[in-house]
Design an enzyme around this catalytic site. Structure first.
Site, short mmCIF file in Angstrom:
data_model
loop_
_atom_site.label_atom_id
_atom_site.label_comp_id
_atom_site.label_asym_id
_atom_site.label_seq_id
_atom_site.Cartn_x
_atom_site.Cartn_y
_atom_site.Cartn_z
N LYS A 21 0.82 -1.21 0.00
CA LYS A 21 0.00 0.00 0.00
C LYS A 21 0.86 1.27 0.00
O LYS A 21 2.04 1.22 0.26
CB LYS A 21 -0.98 -0.04 1.18
CG LYS A 21 -2.08 -1.08 0.90
CD LYS A 21 -3.19 -1.10 1.91
CE LYS A 21 -4.24 -2.11 1.43
NZ LYS A 21 -5.20 -2.47 2.47
N ARG A 32 -2.82 -10.32 4.91
CA ARG A 32 -3.24 -10.45 3.50
C ARG A 32 -2.14 -9.83 2.65
O ARG A 32 -1.91 -8.62 2.72
CB ARG A 32 -4.57 -9.71 3.33
CG ARG A 32 -5.13 -9.74 1.91
CD ARG A 32 -6.42 -8.93 1.86
NE ARG A 32 -6.99 -8.94 0.52
CZ ARG A 32 -6.57 -8.17 -0.48
NH1 ARG A 32 -5.59 -7.31 -0.29
NH2 ARG A 32 -7.13 -8.25 -1.67
N1 PMM Z 1 -7.06 -4.28 0.92
C1 PMM Z 1 -7.35 -4.35 -0.39
C2 PMM Z 1 -8.35 -5.21 -0.85
N2 PMM Z 1 -9.03 -6.03 0.01
N3 PMM Z 1 -9.38 -6.82 2.19
C3 PMM Z 1 -9.09 -6.76 3.49
N4 PMM Z 1 -9.75 -7.56 4.37
N5 PMM Z 1 -8.15 -5.91 4.00
C4 PMM Z 1 -7.45 -5.07 3.20
O1 PMM Z 1 -6.61 -4.31 3.71
C5 PMM Z 1 -7.73 -5.08 1.80
C6 PMM Z 1 -8.72 -5.99 1.33
C7 PMM Z 1 -6.56 -3.45 -1.30
O2 PMM Z 1 -6.43 -3.82 -2.59
P1 PMM Z 1 -5.40 -4.92 -3.26
O3 PMM Z 1 -6.14 -6.22 -3.29
O4 PMM Z 1 -5.17 -4.38 -4.62
O5 PMM Z 1 -4.19 -5.01 -2.41
#
Ligand code: PMM
Length: 263
Positions: A204, A240
């Site tokens: 991020k 994640r």
């Molecule tokens: N960040 C993204 C997408 N989904 N789900 C959860 N639970 N927590 C997060 O911080 C999160 C998420 C950001 O997008 P990316 O898939 O492109 O990294």
């Protein structure tokens, strides 16, 4: 948790796995690298992103989830839509990862309650096209905790089993860099709600800000792995990430350190 974005426009991997065959292949690589859960998403939530058509989201994620589940892999679905969540669980997903904690689709709680799936409730204040303007807090940790606690109450009132809920501070979602770091530094205050916590820091902007100006996004994987290990040490239930291998290694180091032996 390994990230499998079946999107043409994700900020972190630029649509490299948009084709379902490639997405499945990538998910298998993440699994081989040590991911215990594969998080399949068909809608980008990068800052400024527009919503994807519901049918298109379904078309993107369901075949990938079905194939991974058929191979015996554990899958979650990254969606804000109840219809997508229901189809994903039907196709074999065991967890619904909802970045809006049920706020984007009021039918979500009922679907999750009926499915019996685990549910990630992430802190969220609004859709990606306007979230940067919602990053106003007096005490970000207290406000995120209280807003998540209110979501848990609403979900439980709608029939979701509290023991199936996982909380997520929502790093980067209506949060500036200093908000993200405060949430990480005080993760224990979120854990005090008594539910498992998932941390999603991978690649991020606030991680990128640690690096020289135009560093490629992959260079965010080392600081991401460090955040993974510190999150685990602070008691996180899961992290994640995009680069599973780096985080797996970092977590193995932590395990060896904590147990005084390898493996
Ligand atoms: N960040 C993204 C997408 N989904 N789900 C959860 N639970 N927590 C997060 O911080 C999160 C998420 C950001 O997008 P990316 O898939 O492109 O990294």
């Amino acid at each position: 948790m390994g990230v499998v974005n079946v999107t043409p426009d994700s900020f972190s991997d630029g649509g490299r796995w948009f084709d379902p065959e490639r997405a499945i292949e990538h998910a298998l690589e993440l699994s081989a690298a040590g991911a215990e859960l594969l998080d399949v998403g068909g809608e980008s939530t990068r800052p400024g992103a527009a919503r994807v058509d519901p049918d298109e989201e379904l078309r993107r994620v369901v075949p990938v989830i079905a194939e991974l589940a058929r191979r015996g892999l554990r899958v979650s679905v990254d969606t804000m839509r109840a219809t997508t969540a229901a189809a994903a669980v039907e196709a074999g997903a065991e967890l619904v990862n909802d970045v809006s904690a049920g706020l984007a689709d009021r039918a979500m709680a009922e679907i999750v309650a009926a499915s019996g799936a685990r549910y990630v409730a992430m802190h969220w204040r609004g859709h990606s096209d306007r979230m940067d303007g919602l990053a106003e807090y007096h005490d970000v940790v207290r406000e995120v905790r209280d807003e998540l606690a209110a979501r848990v109450d609403a979900l439980v009132a709608a029939g979701v089993d509290a023991s199936r809920i996982v909380l997520d501070p929502g790093l980067g979602f209506a949060k500036r860099a200093e908000h993200n770091w405060q949430l990480l530094a005080r993760l224990d205050e979120l854990q005090a709600l008594g539910l498992p916590v998932l941390v999603g820091a991978s690649r991020k902007r606030f991680i990128g800000a640690l690096l020289p100006g135009d560093a490629p996004v992959e260079q965010r994987d080392l600081p991401t792995a460090v955040v993974s290990v510190l999150s685990a040490q602070a008691g996180a239930w899961a992290v994640r990430v995009h680069d599973v291998a780096a985080t797996r290694l970092a977590l193995d180091v932590l395990g060896a350190w904590q147990h005084g032996r390898r493996g």
